[in-house]
Design a protein around this motif. Structure first.
Motif, short mmCIF file in Angstrom:
data_model
loop_
_atom_site.label_atom_id
_atom_site.label_comp_id
_atom_site.label_asym_id
_atom_site.label_seq_id
_atom_site.Cartn_x
_atom_site.Cartn_y
_atom_site.Cartn_z
N LEU A 1 0.90 -1.14 -0.10
CA LEU A 1 0.10 -0.15 -0.09
C LEU A 1 0.81 1.16 0.22
CD1 LEU A 1 -2.69 -1.01 2.44
CD2 LEU A 1 -3.18 -0.70 0.05
N SER A 2 2.00 1.32 0.80
CA SER A 2 2.98 2.43 0.86
C SER A 2 3.42 2.45 -0.56
CB SER A 2 3.89 2.23 2.16
OG SER A 2 3.38 1.92 3.10
N THR A 3 4.18 1.53 -1.03
CA THR A 3 4.44 1.62 -2.53
C THR A 3 3.75 2.14 -3.38
OG1 THR A 3 6.31 -0.22 -1.85
CG2 THR A 3 5.87 0.43 -4.10
N ALA A 4 2.44 1.63 -3.59
CA ALA A 4 1.40 1.86 -4.60
C ALA A 4 1.04 3.64 -4.23
CB ALA A 4 0.22 1.37 -4.18
N GLU A 5 0.90 3.92 -2.85
CA GLU A 5 0.66 5.27 -2.53
C GLU A 5 1.80 6.41 -3.31
OE1 GLU A 5 0.02 8.33 1.37
OE2 GLU A 5 0.44 6.32 1.48
N LYS A 6 3.03 5.96 -3.25
CA LYS A 6 4.07 6.89 -3.87
C LYS A 6 3.72 6.78 -5.37
CE LYS A 6 7.47 5.62 -0.43
NZ LYS A 6 8.69 4.67 -0.06
N VAL B 1 0.78 -5.14 -7.31
CA VAL B 1 2.18 -4.82 -6.56
C VAL B 1 2.79 -5.91 -6.10
CG1 VAL B 1 3.18 -3.48 -4.82
CG2 VAL B 1 1.22 -2.41 -5.83
N LEU B 2 4.08 -6.27 -6.86
CA LEU B 2 4.83 -7.50 -6.79
C LEU B 2 5.80 -7.32 -5.51
CD1 LEU B 2 3.43 -7.90 -9.20
CD2 LEU B 2 5.51 -9.00 -10.13
N SER B 3 6.47 -8.33 -5.02
CA SER B 3 7.13 -8.28 -3.92
C SER B 3 8.63 -7.64 -4.42
CB SER B 3 7.87 -9.75 -3.58
OG SER B 3 6.69 -10.26 -2.84
N SER B 4 8.71 -7.55 -5.77
CA SER B 4 10.05 -7.01 -6.34
C SER B 4 9.75 -5.47 -6.32
CB SER B 4 10.08 -7.47 -7.81
OG SER B 4 9.13 -7.53 -8.42
N SER B 5 8.62 -5.06 -5.99
CA SER B 5 8.36 -3.63 -6.31
C SER B 5 7.77 -3.23 -7.67
CB SER B 5 9.50 -2.63 -5.79
OG SER B 5 9.74 -2.78 -4.59
N GLU B 6 7.54 -4.31 -8.52
CA GLU B 6 7.16 -3.82 -10.01
C GLU B 6 5.60 -3.63 -9.79
OE1 GLU B 6 8.63 -6.13 -13.54
OE2 GLU B 6 8.33 -7.67 -11.68
N ILE B 7 5.02 -2.85 -10.32
CA ILE B 7 3.75 -2.27 -10.15
C ILE B 7 3.02 -2.36 -11.86
CG2 ILE B 7 2.15 -0.61 -9.62
CD1 ILE B 7 3.83 0.29 -7.43
N PHE B 8 1.85 -3.15 -11.63
CA PHE B 8 1.09 -3.27 -12.96
C PHE B 8 -0.30 -2.51 -12.95
CE2 PHE B 8 3.91 -6.72 -13.09
CZ PHE B 8 4.52 -6.63 -14.54
N GLN B 9 -0.93 -1.82 -13.98
CA GLN B 9 -2.15 -1.06 -13.95
C GLN B 9 -3.09 -1.63 -14.86
OE1 GLN B 9 -1.72 2.93 -14.75
NE2 GLN B 9 -3.98 3.12 -15.13
N ILE B 10 -4.34 -1.54 -14.44
CA ILE B 10 -5.55 -1.74 -15.50
C ILE B 10 -6.78 -1.53 -14.71
CG2 ILE B 10 -5.92 -4.38 -14.73
CD1 ILE B 10 -6.38 -5.03 -17.69
N SER B 11 -7.81 -1.21 -15.63
CA SER B 11 -9.09 -0.72 -15.16
C SER B 11 -9.78 -2.32 -14.81
CB SER B 11 -10.11 0.23 -16.09
OG SER B 11 -10.28 -0.84 -17.33
N PRO B 12 -10.39 -2.30 -13.85
CA PRO B 12 -11.32 -3.46 -13.53
C PRO B 12 -12.30 -4.01 -14.73
CG PRO B 12 -12.23 -1.86 -12.32
CD PRO B 12 -10.97 -1.24 -12.95
N ILE B 13 -13.06 -3.08 -15.81
CA ILE B 13 -13.81 -3.48 -16.34
C ILE B 13 -13.11 -3.99 -17.53
CG2 ILE B 13 -13.85 -1.33 -17.51
CD1 ILE B 13 -16.93 -3.71 -17.01
N SER B 14 -11.83 -3.53 -17.91
CA SER B 14 -10.89 -4.13 -18.76
C SER B 14 -10.58 -5.60 -18.55
CB SER B 14 -9.91 -3.13 -19.15
OG SER B 14 -10.32 -2.01 -19.51
#
Length: 212
Positions: free
Chosen positions: A10-15, A100-113
């Motif tokens: 959550l903290s990583t995603a917040e940044k 959010v992965l343990s490696s700090s990688e972050i992927f994005q997508i909309s839920p409907i997609s």
């Protein structure tokens, strides 16, 4: 930096939300050990904490693997996605899923997609519940390096998309509307139709031969 808990995710995603979307998080929620919510003035982010990508996509969906040539995916509870889409949202905030992965990688997508893609392509698995299994090659990467292999596949899929846009039937056009909401800016449009990829791959081969 390795992320070990949802709180860290959550903290990583917040940044990322602050740096990428230019929005400040005003509320955090932990729904369970791997799922949380970030609230901003304009958006709701579903945070899915996952240790690493799952390479069993190839074995579970061999036919689709042959089309996209990519074996990595991420799983998310179908109920979590549906609950997120039905989350009380009187202010009509934008809904976004961040893996959010343990490696700090972050992927994005909309839920409907994500839901539409997985429903149409039948990308569901049962493991103490029903999960959507989404290939990472179609996710927008907000944090992390893009490998040479990823770039090659993305370029190939981009060419497929370009050829699809040149000759499109009415049926394909209806089918393609499902994919227009993808939060992916690596190439112009996502594959119009999984049904006709083989035919378009043949067109690509002819195109490449003519270029040579």
């Amino acid at each position: 930096m390795q992320i070990r808990t949802l709180k860290g995710a959550l903290s990583t995603a917040e940044k990322i939300v602050k740096s990428t979307f230019k929005e400040n998080v005003n509320k955090k929620e932990e729904l369970n050990k791997t799922t949380g919510l970030l609230h901003t003035q304009y958006s709701l982010f579903l945070i899915q904490f996952i240790k690493e990508t799952d390479r069993s996509f190839k074995d579970r969906f061999p036919e689709i693997y042959k089309q996209i040539l990519w074996d990595e995916g991420l799983k998310i509870s179908k109920n979590s996605v549906i609950d997120f889409l039905n989350y009380p949202n009187v202010e009509r905030k934008k809904l976004t899923i961040l893996f959010v992965l343990s490696s700090s990688e972050i992927f994005q997508i909309s839920p409907i997609s994500l839901m539409n893609f997985c429903e149409i392509a039948h990308l569901e698995v049962e493991e103490n519940g029903v999960y959507y299994f989404f290939p990472t090659i179609f996710l927008k990467k907000l944090k992390g390096k893009t490998s040479v292999q990823e770039k090659n596949i993305i370029n190939k899929l981009s060419l497929i998309s370009q050829i699809n846009s040149l000759e499109e039937t009415d049926e394909e056009n209806d089918y393609a509307t499902t994919f227009r909401d993808f939060d992916v800016d690596l190439f112009g449009e996502i594959i119009r139709s999984l049904r006709d990829i083989e035919r378009h791959l043949e067109e690509i081969e002819k195109h490449i031969k003519r270029m040579k």
